[in-house]
Design an enzyme around this catalytic site. Structure first.
Site: not given
Ligand code: GTP
Ligand code: MN
Ligand code: MN
Length: 612
Positions: A82, A221, A230, A250, A272, A274, A297, A391
């Site tokens: 993005r 993208y 989004k 979100h 994002s 997280c 999401d 992705r």
């Molecule tokens: P978007 O799709 O971009 O909105 O992001 P998202 O919130 O779906 O993120 P996603 O679940 O893909 O998280 C990816 C990152 O978070 C990776 O680096 C994972 O390893 C880390 N992660 C997810 N859950 C945990 C957790 O419980 N503990 C830790 N330490 N890392 C985590």
């Molecule tokens: Mn995601």
């Molecule tokens: Mn997202």
């Protein structure tokens, strides 16, 4: 009717709608952008096969030998994410975009972008895609129509949205729709060969909230080009929600069932990368608990007749971050992708026709084609094989953990809302808010580290209110007021409880204090027991925090238990710095717009920190 009869126009199809405004708009855009032909998409498997075959012919897609009906592609190396600095909220008044968005006057933006769109689709096919965000049988279905000159976008929209013939059939003669215009901005001269990933160095992602219109130019993208996601389901929908009395957020949506068979639905907002997709597909570490996926999401939240807040997933697919997704961290995502019918963008390709990324397996295969299309061998390569923002795009109904009610037009009633970010210090593993206004305060100051913290070091903290900073379609102060108003006119007993979480707190050596992933169910269990009135809590200055014995740490070693205790700590000296940072954030919103209830919450927090 818009139909051309030359060139590859064998594809040109008659319009499947009598909706005058759609027909007029498509004709007008075709006049400006001058495509070779116009195709009205029906969303069928035949169409998918034709477009994916075309993408393979063009060299955009490589069909995977190892996964059925699945494709690998790499983008232009400059078109991988993005583009927040090229994203604009073009409200009539600058004030309505608020201090967190880029603003350009809508008339000026239309003038500038029209010149970019002029002739932009020359030599290409223009696709017209009807889609519905949320179940098609909803009481108040939200339709969109996307025009695009990208086959990649057309096939991705088939996965990510309910689209095609069933939607054309439902859009009544004068139904409202969000008009979504997209061009990669790469016209072709006669006989000019196409590139694998057409795009333009100049990019605009523009939103016109008053006319419910999106104009996207120059990028292919996902977050910039799949306009249902989004752009519509968050930025434009947040404005619709403000005007109509609901919330576009979100958030992931998760169904939890306890060993006693009790169901709860929860939603959680994390910025994002997280952990939303991970939590949405949780494999609980506690025996007897079951977790089912409803969304990963975006959540649309509306009050039901019973006063409860109901959540709907407006999407039909996952557009998930690939790196870090493996059988240990997210087995449900891996199993979803094994079913096929997926598109992989900017991952690596194996020699036997499969995809690979960092974290999929402990060790990489001996040879790969990396996301730039180059040879890649472990140990010798300069960078990762997969782009960090590579992705997968895959249908939600293939997910083994999907809940049967994921497509229920009524949505699911929420027991709890969670807000979390990536914080090495300060924010405890979980804290329950004292009431709705306190919970909205917690969410309004949600923060996350922009960069991964190096060992022992704290990353740069950015406020990301409700994890919506890049996705708000209007003024952030008005958005807070909207959250407060909705809760304050509701029955407090029917409202979901609001919690703050932090999976990412670290020790002095930079190691995570909490194991995360499947173990997060322990934290969710405590929250549900608070809702059911059975878990004990300490009243701290920042909220209700578990007394150590109330968090189910069965199976943890003594050391792991001590680390969990440390993750729960509320350290007043850390909160002094936090308060200063919150005050800066609030000052930037402006006292004229920041709701007084939130100033009162901040004052009350300072007071509690001084007196407890
Ligand atoms: P978007 O799709 O971009 O909105 O992001 P998202 O919130 O779906 O993120 P996603 O679940 O893909 O998280 C990816 C990152 O978070 C990776 O680096 C994972 O390893 C880390 N992660 C997810 N859950 C945990 C957790 O419980 N503990 C830790 N330490 N890392 C985590
Ligand atoms: Mn995601
Ligand atoms: Mn997202």
């Amino acid at each position: 009717m818009v139909e051309t009869d030359h060139g590859p126009g064998a594809e040109a199809t008659p319009a499947p709608t009598g909706h005058t405004r759609i027909l007029d708009w498509v004709a007008e855009i075709a006049d400006v952008t001058t495509p070779e032909d116009v195709v009205w998409c029906d969303g069928s498997r035949t169409e998918w096969d034709r477009l994916t075959a075309r993408l393979v012919d063009k060299g955009t897609f490589v069909a995977l030998a190892a996964k059925p009906n699945s494709f690998w592609c790499v983008s232009d190396p400059e078109d991988v994410a993005r583009v927040e600095d090229r994203t604009f909220i073009c409200s009539h008044s600058r004030r309505d975009a608020g201090p967190t968005n880029n603003w350009v006057d809508p008339v000026d933006m239309r003038t500038v972008m029209t010149e970019h769109y002029r002739g932009a689709m020359a030599g290409r096919t223009m696709y017209v895609i009807a889609f519905c965000m949320g179940p098609v049988d909803a009481d108040d279905p939200k339709y969109g129509v996307q025009i695009t000159d990208s086959e990649y976008v057309a096939v991705s929209m088939q996965i990510m949205t309910r689209s095609g013939t069933p939607v054309w059939g439902r859009i009544g003669a004068d139904a409202e729709f969000v008009a979504c215009l997209h061009s990669v901005g790469a016209p072709l001269r006669p006989r000019q060969p196409d590139v694998a990933w057409p795009c333009n160095h100049t990019k605009y992602i523009a939103h016109f909230p008053e006319s419910r219109t999106i104009w996207s130019y120059g990028s292919g993208y996902g977050g910039n080009a799949l306009l249902g996601k989004k752009c519509f389901a968050l930025r434009i929908a947040s404005v619709l929600a403000r005007d109509e009395g609901w919330l576009a957020e979100h958030m992931l949506i998760l169904k939890l069932t306890s060993p006693q068979g009790r169901n709860h639905y929860v939603a959680a907002a994390f910025p994002s990368s997280c952990g939303k997709t991970n939590l949405a597909m949780l494999e609980p570490a506690l025996a007897g608990w079951k977790a089912e996926t409803i969304g990963d999401d975006i959540a649309w939240l509306r009050f039901g007749a019973d006063g409860r807040l109901y959540a709907v997933n407006p999407e039909a697919g996952f557009f998930g971050v690939a790196p870090g997704t493996g059988t240990k961290t997210n087995p449900n995502a891996i199993a979803t992708l094994e079913q096929g019918n997926s598109i992989f963008t900017n991952t690596a390709l194996t020699d036997d026709g499969d995809v690979w990324w960092e974290g999929l397996t402990a060790t990489p295969p001996p040879h790969l084609t990396d996301w730039r299309g180059n040879d890649w061998k472990p140990g010798t390569a300069a960078g990762p094989a997969a782009h960090p923002n590579s992705r997968y795009c895959t249908p939600i109904d293939q997910c083994p953990s999907v809940a049967p009610e994921w497509d229920d037009p009524a949505g699911v009633p929420l027991s709890a809302l969670f807000f979390g970010g990536r914080r090495a210090t300060t924010i405890p593993l979980i804290a329950e808010s004292f009431d709705w206004n306190h919970g909205v305060f917690m969410a309004s100051v949600l923060s996350s580290e922009t960069t991964a913290a190096a060992a022992g070091q704290v990353g740069v903290v950015r406020r990301d209110p409700m994890a919506m900073l890049p996705f708000l379609g209007y003024h952030v102060g008005d958005y807070f007021a909207h959250w407060l108003r909705l809760g304050n006119r509701a029955d407090p007993a029917a409202l979901p409880k609001i919690f703050q979480v932090n999976w990412f707190r670290r020790d002095e050596d930079g190691q995570f204090l909490w194991p995360g992933f499947g173990d997060n169910v322990r934290v969710l269990k405590w929250a549900l027991e608070r809702i059911e009135g059975t878990a004990a809590a300490d009243t701290t200055a920042v909220g209700y925090v578990p007394v150590p014995s109330s968090l189910d740490l069965s199976g943890f070693s003594a050391a792991a238990k001590r680390r969990a205790d440390a993750a729960l700590e509320v350290r007043h000296e850390e909160w002094i710095d936090e308060i200063a940072s919150i005050e800066d954030w609030y000052a930037g919103i402006g006292s004229g717009t920041l709701p007084t209830q939130l100033c009162d919450q901040l004052a009350a927090l300072k007071n509690r920190l001084a007196h407890t």
